[in-house]
Design a protein around this motif. Structure first.
Motif, short mmCIF file in Angstrom:
data_model
loop_
_atom_site.label_atom_id
_atom_site.label_comp_id
_atom_site.label_asym_id
_atom_site.label_seq_id
_atom_site.Cartn_x
_atom_site.Cartn_y
_atom_site.Cartn_z
N GLU A 1 0.82 -1.21 0.00
CA GLU A 1 0.00 0.00 0.00
C GLU A 1 0.86 1.26 0.00
OE1 GLU A 1 -0.30 -2.66 1.86
OE2 GLU A 1 -2.36 -3.08 2.43
N LEU A 2 1.99 1.20 0.72
CA LEU A 2 2.84 2.39 0.82
C LEU A 2 3.41 2.74 -0.56
CD1 LEU A 2 4.01 4.47 2.74
CD2 LEU A 2 5.92 2.94 3.19
N HIS B 1 -2.66 9.91 5.28
CA HIS B 1 -3.68 9.01 5.81
C HIS B 1 -3.23 7.54 5.65
CE1 HIS B 1 -7.64 7.48 6.82
NE2 HIS B 1 -7.59 6.73 5.71
N VAL B 2 -2.68 7.22 4.46
CA VAL B 2 -2.20 5.85 4.21
C VAL B 2 -1.10 5.50 5.23
CG1 VAL B 2 -1.00 4.34 2.55
CG2 VAL B 2 -2.81 5.87 1.75
N GLU C 1 -4.02 12.61 1.67
CA GLU C 1 -4.37 11.19 1.43
C GLU C 1 -3.15 10.29 1.67
OE1 GLU C 1 -7.69 11.36 -2.07
OE2 GLU C 1 -5.74 12.18 -2.57
N ALA D 1 0.70 4.32 -2.77
CA ALA D 1 0.37 5.69 -2.34
C ALA D 1 1.50 6.66 -2.68
CB ALA D 1 0.08 5.70 -0.85
N GLU E 1 -2.66 4.81 8.60
CA GLU E 1 -3.37 3.51 8.59
C GLU E 1 -2.39 2.35 8.72
OE1 GLU E 1 -7.22 4.34 8.46
OE2 GLU E 1 -6.74 2.39 7.57
#
Ligand SMILES: CN1c2c(nc(N)[nH]c2=O)NC[C@@H]1CNc1ccc(C(=O)N[C@@H](CCC(=O)N[C@@H](CCC(=O)N[C@@H](CCC(=O)O)C(=O)O)C(=O)O)C(=O)O)cc1
Ligand SMILES: N[C@@H](CCS)C(=O)O
Ligand SMILES: [Zn+2]
Length: 763
Positions: free
Chosen positions: A17-18, A37-38, A34, A21, A41
């Motif tokens: 995910e990193l 935010h990632v 955003e 993003a 999380e």
């Protein structure tokens, strides 16, 4: 209750995910908020996973936007002037990204900071740029913010920070001649007060323990550095936080007394790499210090033999009681996140493995075995059965490979003739001009190429359609190289997901994962294949693609292989036999591939060994043994070809001075190396050694999107030709082009060919 902690958890996320993003943010399709935010999380998820598993002290500071060293460089305000950082202003995220990549959504582009290998791993860190007049201050608050974040989620935060001595050792600057240059120690006067300020702020936040990493304690350290450690830690331990000094990737050896003399509250040892140091440390630890035993391997993916681990730590437990903490050997950054995401590995093999998430459970079980042995008995028996199943599985042994290994001593590693004879046979066969041009192998791995593989995997594209599409890519690549006038062509490696994983998928004795990603640098990840058994090659791996490429042109096309040492180094390797043995099996498989390429009419064959230097043991005393077998394996894979078949090798990310003799002993006809970033400085080793074979010093940095000017390339080559015979020189980029776009690749290669023509005309 045994205290459990980790030195760090992988930050990329189980589904990268990193990476997604960050790349979206750099491309301008994701807002900063955003992206942040990632990050939040991921941190929350990773802390929660660790807490659920029973880890009580959670690492904070292991999360990094690009690299943990870069985060620390920014926290200290060690931002090189070219990034235009205002003194007194906080270092912004885009400045951090510009330091890493040269550019970011905001701010003026500037030359990126150097990136290099993290000890003997395939992880790359951003090198701190040091300067004698550099000053430091707390210039970024993210560590403190993340501590508050973890605390707000109910966790006991243990910040993880690089120690000042390791930070300096790993830094570079024009004023310093080597990692261990004692002149760097003058910077401590300005550095230590900032460390003290950091520790004081953390104490104000209610932090009890700070992990301070000094991995240089497993290296050969000059006396001045040992003395500096003693001096500095006297100053750092004055405040209220307790310091856990972490060492990893090896044993303390001659640094043991220094490490034990430091007035820290705890010491972490890597007992996987160096279990023997425990016996030396225990009688000398004193009656207050915590000992953190790193007994779960943070560098490999095998389930832990918990009986063995228990036998090792039981004397420590008896002596220390609850002063014995348990942890993985090093940060879990170097292993994939979660085995649960592997749907395609067969159950037997899966039963042998443990990724970061599973290692937490192993740690918890080990603690239970100490604290409540009866309750742990059943789970321990299960683990024992899994270990036994692997040790006795028929899948790990291949009688044909064993038979070949038994006669290995009799297999010649030597080419038929010396280099002078070979090179003239090759010259007759290949008829290359002076300053021949070539590339390192890969051409841009475009989104379209990756999407083809994704569709093939999903079943949305047939094998035949995939093959046809890759053939079209190869044809375009060949036509393009012919058009611009390259002399030795490549097929472009479009069919490869990665230069190691590709071979892992085709060799027996290997397993590969769907999601076993590990961060290599920044947003770039690799999926190291798993060598679980004897290695063999059921069928040719590259011959069809290379032969197809050669069928399209009269110019020589280089066959392209990854060498045995690099495949070994960038895979997860079986731990039930010496690495040398596994490497020899790889070399034998590659030797067959080399001969098949030759039979298929491939006249030039490159065997890449970019990881040869990375594999060097951290202690110099261990170098000769490693270099002996590593060079031997390379020669085993290349030695059988005819005199008129030209072998190449390629190395990058390496300094060559101290291993030049071994590089020469590899006896490749041509070596292409990364030299452009050092302005040809790295060539000096080859000049001083009077390196006898052909050399292609990289004439431009493929890590940068900047296009090299013709004059600049000519200048670099003239610099090389001043000290090396011109007839031995090749012209090429300094590494593969897979991470670059086509536009910049075209301009750069065309300039490179122009430069070679000019050199020929001048000569
Ligand atoms: C030369 N280097 C290498 C090192 N180690 C290796 N094992 N390989 C190397 O080449 N070490 C030193 C250096 C620098 N390190 C790296 C490491 C990683 C990369 C890189 O570019 N990594 C890619 C992933 C490459 C890969 O495996 N690609 C696969 C899968 C691609 C993928 O993500 N597919 C998506 C769909 C894609 C789409 O639709 O667009 C998916 O499956 O979801 C492939 O090509 O098939 C990375 O992106 O991180 C470079 C240098
Ligand atoms: N042949 C490989 C070597 C990278 S080190 C490539 O060109 O990508
Ligand atoms: Zn390379």
């Amino acid at each position: 209750m045994t205290t459990l902690h980790t030195l760090g958890f992988p930050r990329i996320g189980a589904r990268r995910e990193l990476k997604q993003a960050q790349e979206a943010y750099w491309a301008g399709t994701l807002q900063r908020s955003e992206l942040e935010h990632v990050g939040r999380e991921l941190r929350a998820r990773h802390w929660a996973a660790q807490a659920e598993a029973g880890i009580s002290l959670l690492p904070v500071g292991d999360f990094a936007w690009y690299d943990q060293m870069l985060e620390w460089n920014c926290l200290l305000g060690a931002v090189p002037p070219r990034f235009g950082q205002d003194a007194g202003e906080p270092v912004d995220l885009d400045t951090l990204f510009r330091m890493a990549r040269g550019r970011a959504p905001s701010g003026t582009p500037a030359a990126a900071c150097e990136m290099t290998k993290w000890f003997d791993t395939n992880y790359h860190y951003i090198v701190p740029e040091l300067h004698p007049s550099q000053t430091y201050r707390i210039a970024r608050d993210s560590l403190f913010e993340q501590v508050a974040e973890a605390q707000a989620q109910g966790h006991q935060a243990k910040p993880v920070i690089p120690g000042p001595l390791s930070w300096l050792w790993l830094g570079k600057g024009d004023a310093y001649t080597s990692a261990g240059d004692s002149a760097k120690l003058d910077l401590l006067e300005r550095l230590v007060p900032v460390y003290r300020e950091v520790l004081a702020r953390l104490a104000d936040q209610g932090v009890e323990w700070v992990q301070i990493d000094e991995p240089i304690l497993v290296l050969d350290l000059p006396d001045a550095w040992q003395r500096a450690l003693l001096r500095v830690y006297d100053q750092l331990t004055a405040g209220p936080v307790k310091l856990l000094l972490a060492t990893y990737f090896g044993g303390l050896n001659d640094n043991l007394f220094t490490a034990l003399a430091l007035p820290v509250a705890g010491l972490h040892l890597d007992l996987v790499r160096a279990p023997e140091q425990l016996a030396a440390v225990l009688p000398r630890l004193g009656d207050k210090k915590i000992l953190s035993a790193g007994v779960i391997n943070g560098r490999n993916i095998w389930r832990t033999d918990l009986d063995k681990a228990l036998a090792l730590i039981e004397p420590a437990r008896a002596q220390l009681g609850e002063r014995l903490w348990l942890a993985p050997s090093c940060s879990l950054l170097h292993v994939p996140v979660d085995l649960a995401h592997e749907q395609k590995l067969d159950a037997e093999l899966k039963g042998w493995l443990s990724f970061a998430r599973q290692k937490l459970d192993e740690l918890a079980l080990l603690a239970q075995a100490l604290d409540a042995p009866a309750e742990a008995a059943e789970a321990l028996a299960g683990q024992r059965a899994a270990i036994a199943a692997r040790a006795t599985s028929p899948r790990i042994h291949n009688p044909a490979v064993q038979a070949y290994m038994a006669v290995l001593d009799g297999v010649s590693r030597d080419r038929q003739s010396p280099f002078e004879t070979r090179i003239s046979a090759q010259q007759q066969a290949l008829k290359l001009p002076a300053f021949p041009t070539t590339t390192i192998g890969s051409f841009p791995q475009t989104r379209e190429i990756r999407a083809l593989r994704r569709d093939l995997k999903k079943g949305a594209l047939s094998e035949a359609d995939y093959d046809a599409a890759i053939r079209r890519e190869i044809e375009q690549c060949i036509r393009y190289q012919e058009e611009i006038g390259i002399d030795v062509l490549v097929h472009g490696e479009a069919e490869r997901n990665d230069m190691v994983e590709y071979f892992g998928e085709l060799l027996e004795g290997f397993a590969f994962t769907q999601n076993g990603w590990v961060q290599s640098y920044g947003s770039r990840c690799v999926k190291p294949p798993v060598i679980f058994g004897d290695v063999s090659r059921p069928q040719p791996m590259t011959v069809a693609w290379s032969a197809y490429a050669q069928s399209l042109t009269d110019k020589p096309v280089k066959g392209m292989l990854t060498g045995p040492v690099t495949i070994l180094q960038w895979s997860f390797v079986r731990d039930d036999q010496p690495r040398q043995k596994t490497c020899e099996q790889l070399a034998l498989a590659l030797r067959q591939e080399v001969l098949d390429l030759e039979d298929a009419g491939i006249r030039v064959i490159q065997i890449d060994e970019p990881a040869l230097r990375e594999g060097l043991p951290l202690r110099r005393a261990d170098w000769p043994a490693y270099l002996g077998w590593a060079v031997d394996c390379f020669r085993l894979s290349t030695g059988a070809v005819r005199d008129d078949t030209q072998t190449h090798t390629h190395m990058c990310y390496a300094e060559f001075n101290d291993i030049i003799e071994s590089i020469a002993a590899m006896d490749a006809d041509v070596i292409t190396i990364e030299t452009s970033r050092s302005n040809m400085e790295l060539l000096k080793a080859f000049e001083d050694f009077h390196y006898p074979n052909d050399i292609g010093p990289g004439v431009y940095d493929i890590h940068s999107p900047n296009v090299p000017e013709v004059d600049w390339i000519v200048g670099l080559m003239q610099k090389a030709a001043a000290n090396l015979p011109a007839e031995r020189l090749w012209v090429n980029p300094d590494c593969g082009l897979k991470t670059r776009g086509w536009e910049e690749t075209r301009s750069a290669l065309e300039n490179m060919v122009q430069a070679a023509r000019r050199l020929r005309d001048a000569g």
